[in-house]
Scaffold this active site. Structure first.
Site, mmCIF file in Angstrom:
data_model
loop_
_atom_site.group_PDB
_atom_site.id
_atom_site.type_symbol
_atom_site.label_atom_id
_atom_site.label_comp_id
_atom_site.label_asym_id
_atom_site.label_seq_id
_atom_site.Cartn_x
_atom_site.Cartn_y
_atom_site.Cartn_z
ATOM 1 C CB CYS A 5 -0.790 0.075 1.316
ATOM 2 S SG CYS A 5 -2.035 1.457 1.663
ATOM 3 N N PRO A 6 0.675 2.505 -0.649
ATOM 4 C CG PRO A 6 0.632 4.692 -1.596
ATOM 5 C CD PRO A 6 1.327 3.636 -0.885
#
Lengths: 76, 403
Positions: free
Chosen positions: A14-15
């Protein structure tokens, strides 16, 4: 069903997967399908809610060998 | 735990570990555990523990004098860091989500750079996304509000950088990657058994401190739970700041707001009544717990650098720790950088900055001293309410989201 574009997000956390998916979806036309391979467990949760919010269709999230997920998203 | 006949225990297990928990559930439980930590001793923090781990590492190899360094197993916050990783490890194993995920080389470099920036930000700002934000704001610290503002600006700038990088340097986040030890579909029961062993190990470590240091036992149990809950709910401060401006999602922010509200109520009660305080001077010390001498410039600079770092790394202090336990190697590099650089920053960079800044730019600002308890409490409630309204409105309209 024809896959228009394939995105390799394996190893990314993430991200980065969601950013790459959002960018790739911008390049597709309505009706076209994006195929994504990823290994971040978070994407499995983030993707459906992002699709609901943006109006795209999450067609499939499946588990493959080696901890890889395959995700199919149709641009609406 | 295989499929087949209905077994209520299997059902319960699947409820907890079959899919992710909503972030708000994680936020509420983490907020409650944070209040419990404060009632027992002092609130949640991560940078102090990471510095302690680094100090011990340098003491071991002889870089720093080891005699003045508290051993990790005697330092509440050092153990908190280790146990959050172990708790997350067990959570990832129970849900068969553990795997060693080696990202492309560029991502590991970004992890290390992000961790270095977090090390500088947390030492200069006296606290990280936990100590100076998730605990600092409910502790009614004026400095924590400035740290938060700095962190917010850092996140927005670093997010702009990440978007630029993706558009213009896509090669930096692509390339060869490896995934090892992943549970195969419908198999991988070994992860659940290993998870059980990790859980038993946590209980043994907690029990071993019970007679000599019961506070430590509490810290170990709570930290183990915090790691597990953070991993299951994917609780992350950077997500709560970044996502409204990236994908427009609000769940991350709502989870953090929920945790902050719970902590705010608990902390205010503890501080107002001086719960756990000894004598008149102890009362004041209790009030000033987690109100650091960083108002305003130190908090602003530290928060800004920390915000840059956590966005580049893709994990705040706790987000990094639980992703370490889940096997995200990018975040191993972030944690390594924090452990390596926090002790150095504390010894060399922080005194330099302290020498430059006047006293008026680095004092303890306790909001109730200026606004009263009711005013300070209401101020935080209004700010959290405004944040909630903004992320929900933005989710509907997409006004500020990049995608």
């Amino acid at each position: 069903m024809e896959v228009k574009m394939t995105l390799d997000c394996k190893g990314l956390s993430c991200p980065m997967p969601m950013m790459k998916i959002a960018k790739a979806m911008k390049e597709l036309k309505p009706g076209e399908v994006l195929e994504v391979f990823g290994t971040d467990p978070g994407t499995k949760t983030d993707l459906p809610s992002w699709c609901t919010k943006t109006g795209n269709e999450c067609l499939e999230i499946s588990d493959l060998e080696g901890g890889v997920n395959r995700m199919l998203i149709k641009k609406i | 735990m295989s499929s087949g006949e209905k077994n209520p225990l299997v059902d319960l297990f699947t409820t907890f570990f079959g899919k992710h928990w909503p972030v708000w559930v994680g936020g509420i439980i983490l907020g409650m555990l944070n209040v419990l930590l404060f009632a027992i001793k002092s609130p949640w923090g991560a940078s102090g523990g990471l510095t302690n781990v680094g100090d011990n590492l340098y003491g071991l190899v002889g870089v720093f004098d080891a005699s003045g360094i508290t051993a990790i197993n005697e330092n509440n916050y050092g153990m908190l860091v280790i146990l959050i990783v172990l708790g997350s490890f067990s959570g990832a194993l129970f849900s068969k989500e553990f795997a060693l995920r080696f990202p492309p080389k560029g991502e590991m470099i970004k992890g290390f750079i992000g961790g270095t920036l977090m090390a500088v930000g947390a030492t200069v700002g006296i606290g990280c996304s936990i100590g100076s934000f998730f605990s600092g704001v409910p502790a009614l610290s004026g400095g924590a509000l400035i740290f938060t503002a700095g962190m917010f600006i850092g996140v927005i700038l670093a997010l702009k950088y990440l978007i630029w990088e993706m558009e213009n340097r896509p090669g930096w986040s692509s390339g060869k990657s490896y995934t090892w030890l992943a549970a195969e579909p419908n198999k991988g029961q070994w992860q659940i058994y290993l998870g059980l062993m990790v859980l038993v190990a946590i209980i043994i470590i907690a029990y071993s401190h019970l007679k000599t240091n019961p506070v430590m036992t509490w810290f170990i149990v709570i930290a183990g739970l915090m790691g597990l809950i953070s991993q299951r709910s994917r609780f992350c401060i950077v997500k709560s700041f970044r996502d409204p401006f990236m994908s427009g999602e609000s769940q991350g922010s709502v989870g953090v707001i929920a945790g902050l509200i719970i902590s705010l109520i608990g902390f205010t009660v503890i501080k107002y009544f001086g719960i756990g305080a000894m004598g008149e001077s102890g009362m004041r010390a209790r009030e000033l717990t987690w109100v650091f001498p960083h108002f305003w410039a130190k908090a602003g600079i530290g928060g800004f650098i920390f915000g840059l770092g956590m966005t580049v790394a893709g994990g705040c202090a706790v987000g990094t720790l639980w992703r370490v336990g889940e096997g995200q190697v990018k975040l191993w590099f972030s944690a390594l950088a924090m452990v390596l650089f926090m002790p150095f920053s504390n010894r060399f960079l922080v005194p330099l900055i302290d020498g430059i800044l006047p006293q008026s730019a680095k004092f303890r600002n306790y909001l109730p001293d200026y606004l009263g308890y009711d005013g300070a409490f209401l101020l935080i409630v209004v700010l959290l309410g405004a944040w909630y309204w903004f992320v929900k409105w933005n989710e509907r309209t997409g006004k500020f989201s990049a995608f």
